[in-house]
Design an enzyme around this catalytic site. Structure first.
Site, mmCIF file in Angstrom:
data_model
loop_
_atom_site.group_PDB
_atom_site.id
_atom_site.type_symbol
_atom_site.label_atom_id
_atom_site.label_comp_id
_atom_site.label_asym_id
_atom_site.label_seq_id
_atom_site.Cartn_x
_atom_site.Cartn_y
_atom_site.Cartn_z
ATOM 1 C CE LYS A 211 -3.386 2.819 0.533
ATOM 2 N NZ LYS A 211 -4.425 3.093 -0.429
ATOM 3 C CB CYS A 268 -4.321 8.829 0.469
ATOM 4 S SG CYS A 268 -5.805 8.013 1.019
HETATM 5 C C1 UDX Z 1 -4.974 8.119 -3.797
HETATM 6 C C2 UDX Z 1 -4.588 6.836 -4.549
HETATM 7 O O1 UDX Z 1 -4.732 7.064 -5.963
HETATM 8 C C3 UDX Z 1 -5.455 5.678 -4.109
HETATM 9 O O2 UDX Z 1 -5.037 4.479 -4.755
HETATM 10 C C4 UDX Z 1 -5.340 5.525 -2.597
HETATM 11 O O3 UDX Z 1 -6.196 4.482 -2.154
HETATM 12 C C5 UDX Z 1 -5.684 6.826 -1.885
HETATM 13 O O4 UDX Z 1 -4.871 7.896 -2.399
HETATM 14 P P1 UDX Z 1 -6.939 9.930 -3.947
HETATM 15 O O5 UDX Z 1 -6.065 10.744 -3.059
HETATM 16 O O6 UDX Z 1 -8.357 9.719 -3.557
HETATM 17 O O7 UDX Z 1 -6.316 8.454 -4.147
HETATM 18 O O8 UDX Z 1 -6.986 10.575 -5.428
HETATM 19 P P2 UDX Z 1 -5.960 10.588 -6.668
HETATM 20 O O9 UDX Z 1 -6.761 10.490 -7.895
HETATM 21 O O10 UDX Z 1 -4.871 9.620 -6.511
HETATM 22 O O11 UDX Z 1 -5.384 12.083 -6.607
HETATM 23 C C6 UDX Z 1 -4.529 12.522 -5.562
HETATM 24 C C7 UDX Z 1 -3.982 13.895 -5.868
HETATM 25 O O12 UDX Z 1 -3.056 13.844 -6.937
HETATM 26 C C8 UDX Z 1 -5.028 14.918 -6.290
HETATM 27 O O13 UDX Z 1 -4.724 16.150 -5.678
HETATM 28 C C9 UDX Z 1 -4.871 15.012 -7.796
HETATM 29 O O14 UDX Z 1 -5.286 16.228 -8.339
HETATM 30 C C10 UDX Z 1 -3.358 14.802 -7.944
HETATM 31 N N1 UDX Z 1 -2.960 14.279 -9.248
HETATM 32 C C11 UDX Z 1 -3.312 13.032 -9.626
HETATM 33 C C12 UDX Z 1 -2.185 15.080 -10.084
HETATM 34 O O15 UDX Z 1 -1.847 16.212 -9.755
HETATM 35 N N2 UDX Z 1 -1.780 14.567 -11.288
HETATM 36 C C13 UDX Z 1 -2.120 13.315 -11.709
HETATM 37 O O16 UDX Z 1 -1.708 12.929 -12.824
HETATM 38 C C14 UDX Z 1 -2.911 12.528 -10.840
#
Ligand code: UDX
Length: 436
Positions: A211, A268
């Site tokens: 994880k 997360c």
């Molecule tokens: C994340 C993990 O993806 C997931 O597997 C875990 O269980 C929990 O943490 P989450 O935080 O809900 O999920 O959303 P995620 O879509 O991963 O986005 C996290 C952050 O990264 C957001 O602020 C998003 O805007 C940013 N992000 C994501 C980017 O800036 N660029 C990207 O290409 C992807």
């Protein structure tokens, strides 16, 4: 019917409850009375697509909610523990919720006749299941493998698509020392997921490590593409999206998680990366790369701030419209949202801030009160402003164009996600990661 309890009804626990509730006999448990009150009425207490629908369906199928962990709620095939694991002031994982729940389970488990599988789904530092949870559960003379089983089963769902990710996970990881218990849970998952679904069986500590590895790897990709964006910004003629598109064609790199932006937020990545850094240090390893991912991310808000300063002569007293407050699209969650950090910096510079978000206005109002002006439409937030900053890639913002920005006092658009299209010389468009 399989009998299930889910303890802790946050994004993970509630999504799991409402999905399993359509397949099994489920009790969802949370110590927060307000949450239970709302859920019993069939009303989700946070926004997530399809959550309300599944909640209703599952309640019709018998899903119930309780505030307490009782003997009856443990007399089940599977007891999922999905409580929060925040970090403390020193940046170390705070296991108090998990310990508290383990203590209550231990107390009630004595009078339970079945041999339930206690399944740690919360994100916990490697070693927690066996070194922290197991001793608590066994302290009343009960034994793992005889009176209960203890498994680790991390969750990978994303906010904004939590229900979809719960129904169609890309993988299921089950860690445990009893092959009987691992197989029992694997069989249950096989019965609710598609035939080709991958179920990985391993030990507890590996499941816990997977994880953190996944989250730190994903966070690394974001910090790396953000570093490249900041370089492209200084290279006239380049656009980080073109660079990302082409490197993504290399199957070794792949296309996902290459969107440059204001930095990652949410409940997360920031906390898990910090917890892993503290943990690595505690076991004698200095994780310099993890430190760099973290600091690159926390510095990215200053890259946004610099773009605003580049576009405006003086920022003091200027009216700045923030489009998007949630840390990502399709959620009302503002935890660790970079928009919130940016607003705090701008307020310090005496800017007047007006904000818009399709879902996160109320949560933001709880943080800033009357320090901001809140707007229901993009038209209202943009009107008479000196600068618009697009922070969250909501679908609605992708439709904004020339006409929408013309109503600004000084049409300056800072687009941290490069989702707005404006072909008009009168509008000063600055895209993060676009060299001009
Ligand atoms: C994340 C993990 O993806 C997931 O597997 C875990 O269980 C929990 O943490 P989450 O935080 O809900 O999920 O959303 P995620 O879509 O991963 O986005 C996290 C952050 O990264 C957001 O602020 C998003 O805007 C940013 N992000 C994501 C980017 O800036 N660029 C990207 O290409 C992807």
């Amino acid at each position: 019917m399989t009998k299930v309890a889910v303890i802790g009804l946050g994004y993970v626990g509630l999504s799991l409850s409402v999905f399993l509730g359509t397949k099994a006999d489920v009790v969802g448990i949370d110590s927060n009375s307000e949450k239970i009150k709302s859920l019993r009425k069939g009303v989700p207490y946070f926004y997530e697509q399809d959550l309300g629908l599944y909640l209703k369906r599952s309640m019709q199928n018998g899903l119930i909610f309780s505030q307490e962990i009782t003997k009856e709620s443990l007399d089940r095939d599977f007891v999922f523990v999905t409580v929060g694991t925040p970090i403390d002031k020193k940046g170390k994982i705070d296991l108090s919720n998990i310990k508290k729940v383990a203590q209550i389970i231990a107390k009630n488990l004595k009078s339970v006749r079945t041999r339930p599988s206690i399944i740690i789904k919360s994100t916990v530092i490697p070693g927690t299941t066996l070194d922290v949870v197991k001793p608590i559960l066994e302290k009343n003379g009960l034994k793992e493998g005889i009176h209960f089983d203890l498994l680790t089963n991390p969750e990978f769902l994303k906010e904004g698509s939590a229900i979809k990710d719960t129904i169609y996970p890309h993988v299921t990881v089950i860690g445990g020392s009893s092959s009987y218990a691992v197989k029992k849970l694997a069989k249950f998952y096989a019965s609710i997921y598609s035939k080709n679904h991958k179920i990985i069986q391993t030990n507890n500590v590996t499941a816990e490590a997977i994880k953190y590895a996944a989250n730190s790897f994903l966070a690394a990709r974001i910090s790396l593409i953000n570093s490249l964006a900041n370089i492209c910004q200084r290279l006239p003629g380049t656009n980080v999206d073109k660079v990302a598109e082409v490197i993504g064609m290399d199957p070794r790199i792949g296309t996902q998680f290459l969107k440059a932006g204001p930095g990652y937020g949410g409940s997360c990545f920031p906390k898990d990366l910090q917890a892993l850094i503290s943990f690595a240090n505690s076991i004698g390893y200095n994780p310099v790369l993890l430190d760099a991912i973290k600091s690159t991310n926390s510095d990215q808000v200053f890259a946004v701030m610099n773009l605003i300063k580049t576009g405006l002569d003086r920022i003091q007293g200027k009216k700045i419209a923030i489009l998007g407050l949630s840390f990502k699209e399709n959620t009302d969650d503002i935890r660790e949202s970079v928009s919130i950090k940016l607003i705090k910096l701008l307020l310090k510079q005496k800017c007047k801030i007006s904000v818009h978000d399709p879902k996160a206005i109320e949560n933001t109002r709880n943080v800033f009160g009357d320090k901001l002006s809140y707007h229901k439409t993009t038209q209202d937030v943009l009107k008479d402003s000196d600068c618009a900053v697009v922070m969250t890639p909501w679908e609605e913002y992708k439709k904004l164009g020339r006409k929408d920005f013309q109503i600004m006092k000084h049409p300056l658009v800072i687009d941290t996600r490069r989702i707005v299209r404006v072909d008009d010389e009168k509008i000063n468009y600055i895209g993060l990661g676009v060299g001009t």
